[in-house]
Every structure is written in structure tokens, then in C-alpha cells.
Design a protein around this motif. Structure first.
Motif: not given
Length: 124
Positions: A3-9, A21-27, A53-57
Motif C-alpha cells: 500500500l506504500l507503493t499504491h500511495n505513490m502511483l 490520483y488516487p487509483l482505486a484498488i480492486k483486489a 488515501v492510505l486509509y481509504n485503500a
């Protein structure tokens, strides 16, 4: 993908996208991979992280647990908080899924923990 990486993409390189930004995650596959706890690293990286953004991810993939929604004052001296931040930043790993641009809806696959952010020629 941590998620650290996601925070920067971002996907702002796509033609017509201004922020991306921020990109949504569908895992489809999320794993917890233990990493040695380093409170100094975590306290130094937090100012560089977009906390909401980190919290929402983390919330979007069901990994928020008891992570606070907002940063507390004097967090660098709160060992319990640093452990929670460490977990979500470095131990939560999105193995498979996709990232979605908030403006264009363009999907970027995540496979074996690696997001593929390559663009097609017509998107540049």
C-alpha cells in the motif's frame, strides 16, 4: 503491491487525465507478509504518505482493522500507532487485482504483486 507503493502511483500520464490520483484498488488476492518492524523508518515515511488515501485503500481491501482514520499528533512517539501504520504500509500485499484511474476508468492489472502501469501508444 504494498500500500506504500499504491500511495505513490498516479495515472496522470494518460492523455486527458489531469490528476489520476488516487487509483482505486480492486483486489482479488490480498496477503499479509510479515516484515521486520522498524519504527524509525515508519515515523520518517509517514509525512510523505497521503494518509487519507492510505486509509481509504486499506478500507477498500478490508485491511483497515483498528488503523486510525486520521494521523494523531506526536505519532512518532506512539509505538502502538507506528506498529499499525507499519502493518498497513509494509505488510499488506495486493497480489492480484487491478488499479482503476479515477478520471478515465482505465484499469491497470496487478499480477503477482506487480502493477502493470504501461500505457498503449494511443493513451500517451
Amino acid at each position: 503491491m504494498k500500500l506504500l507503493t499504491h500511495n505513490m502511483l498516479t495515472s496522470k500520464c494518460i492523455k486527458g487525465v489531469s490528476v489520476g490520483y488516487p487509483l482505486a484498488i480492486k483486489a482479488s488476492d490480498v496477503r499479509i507478509c510479515e516484515v521486520d518492524f522498524n519504527p524509525d523508518f515508519v515515523s520518517r515515511i509517514i509525512p510523505k504518505v497521503d494518509w487519507p488515501v492510505l486509509y481509504n485503500a486499506a478500507e477498500s481491501i478490508g485491511q483497515v482493522e483498528d488503523l486510525p482514520k486520521e494521523l494523531s499528533e506526536n505519532y512518532e512517539n506512539d509505538h502502538n500507532f507506528l506498529k499499525k501504520a507499519h502493518r498497513v504500509l509494509l505488510e499488506v500485499d495486493v497480489i492480484d487485482g487491478e488499479l482503476v484511474c479515477p478520471e478515465s476508468g482505465r484499469k491497470f492489472p496487478i499480477s503477482n504483486g506487480i502493477p502493470n502501469m504501461l500505457l498503449n501508444e494511443d493513451e500517451i
